[in-house]
Design an enzyme around this catalytic site. Structure first.
Site, PDB file in Angstrom:
ATOM      1  N   GLY A  24      32.528  31.059  40.288  1.00  0.00           N
ATOM      2  CA  GLY A  24      33.682  30.630  41.072  1.00  0.00           C
ATOM      3  C   GLY A  24      34.741  31.708  41.066  1.00  0.00           C
ATOM      4  CD  GLN A  56      39.664  34.045  39.225  1.00  0.00           C
ATOM      5  OE1 GLN A  56      39.058  33.219  39.895  1.00  0.00           O
ATOM      6  NE2 GLN A  56      39.188  34.529  38.096  1.00  0.00           N
ATOM      7  CB  CYS A  95      38.030  32.958  33.188  1.00  0.00           C
ATOM      8  SG  CYS A  95      39.072  33.259  34.615  1.00  0.00           S
ATOM      9  CG  LEU A  96      34.529  36.250  37.191  1.00  0.00           C
ATOM     10  CD1 LEU A  96      34.300  36.290  38.693  1.00  0.00           C
ATOM     11  CD2 LEU A  96      33.464  37.078  36.482  1.00  0.00           C
ATOM     12  CG  HIS A 127      37.771  27.661  35.494  1.00  0.00           C
ATOM     13  ND1 HIS A 127      37.499  28.087  34.208  1.00  0.00           N
ATOM     14  CD2 HIS A 127      38.169  28.779  36.163  1.00  0.00           C
ATOM     15  CE1 HIS A 127      37.743  29.391  34.118  1.00  0.00           C
ATOM     16  NE2 HIS A 127      38.135  29.835  35.288  1.00  0.00           N
ATOM     17  CD  GLU A 128      37.168  29.214  40.013  1.00  0.00           C
ATOM     18  OE1 GLU A 128      38.134  29.939  40.349  1.00  0.00           O
ATOM     19  OE2 GLU A 128      36.361  29.553  39.138  1.00  0.00           O
ATOM     20  CG  HIS A 162      42.028  30.584  38.479  1.00  0.00           C
ATOM     21  ND1 HIS A 162      42.597  31.470  37.594  1.00  0.00           N
ATOM     22  CD2 HIS A 162      40.713  30.534  38.165  1.00  0.00           C
ATOM     23  CE1 HIS A 162      41.647  31.934  36.776  1.00  0.00           C
ATOM     24  NE2 HIS A 162      40.496  31.382  37.099  1.00  0.00           N
TER      25      HIS A 162
HETATM   26 ZN   LIG Z   1      38.696  31.625  36.107  1.00  0.00          ZN
END
Ligand SMILES: [Zn+2]
Length: 177
Positions: A47, A52, A94-95, A136-137, A140
């Site tokens: 995701g 991000q 997480c990225l 999670h997304e 963000h």
């Molecule tokens: Zn993340």
């Protein structure tokens, strides 16, 4: 092929932005979606929220089967969680949080209302992995990271670890998906 984008990582303050709703579904948004897809698959991740890659709009791409053969990119724009039930604990990464994972408690089922990449209303009922990914997304979009859900002690240990990593040469660092 769409261009890959730079993924911003903690503690970059941009990740704390509260993203604004999307009201333009034209060429720029379509290009952004394709680039975000490329960026997510290349990372690899399941995701990615627009913030991000430095764009503060309420747009998410995801594919919970990422890395398992055929690509099936889903796009969710201006999401609102309208129902949430149950609880599940899962080790998240997480990225935008380099080299770290930790257990986070989430709802195990969420119902979400939003629009697709062309602005058409959609409703999604997600369970387990998909529910975790979407919560999670959506976090963000509100400037929240999964490490905000863990204990202060764990978070400060991570910050210390990150500081040590940053002091090393960049080529020694291995960002993960
Ligand atoms: Zn993340």
């Amino acid at each position: 092929m769409a261009e890959k984008m730079k993924i911003y990582t903690f503690p970059d303050p941009i990740l704390r932005s509260v993203s604004r709703p999307v009201d333009n579904f034209g060429e720029d948004t379509q290009k952004l979606i394709d680039s975000m897809g490329e960026t997510m698959y290349a990372a690899p991740g399941i995701g990615l929220a627009a913030i991000q890659v430095g764009v503060p709009i309420r747009l998410i791409v995801y594919d919970i089967s990422s890395g398992e053969g055929e690509r099936n990119l889903s796009v969710l724009i201006n999401p609102e969680i309208i129902k949430a039930e149950g609880s599940v604990v899962f080790s998240e990464a997480c990225l935008s949080v380099v080299d770290y994972s930790a257990d986070v408690e989430r709802n195990s089922m969420v119902k979400i209302r939003g629009v697709d990449r062309h602005g058409k209303p959609i409703e999604i009922e997600a369970e387990d992995m998909a529910a975790i990914c979407l919560q999670h997304e959506i976090d963000h979009l509100n400037g929240i990271l999964f490490i905000d859900h863990i204990s202060n002690l764990k978070r400060s240990l991570y910050k210390r670890k990150l500081k040590k990593m940053m002091e090393k040469k960049p080529e020694d660092r291995k960002p993960r998906g």
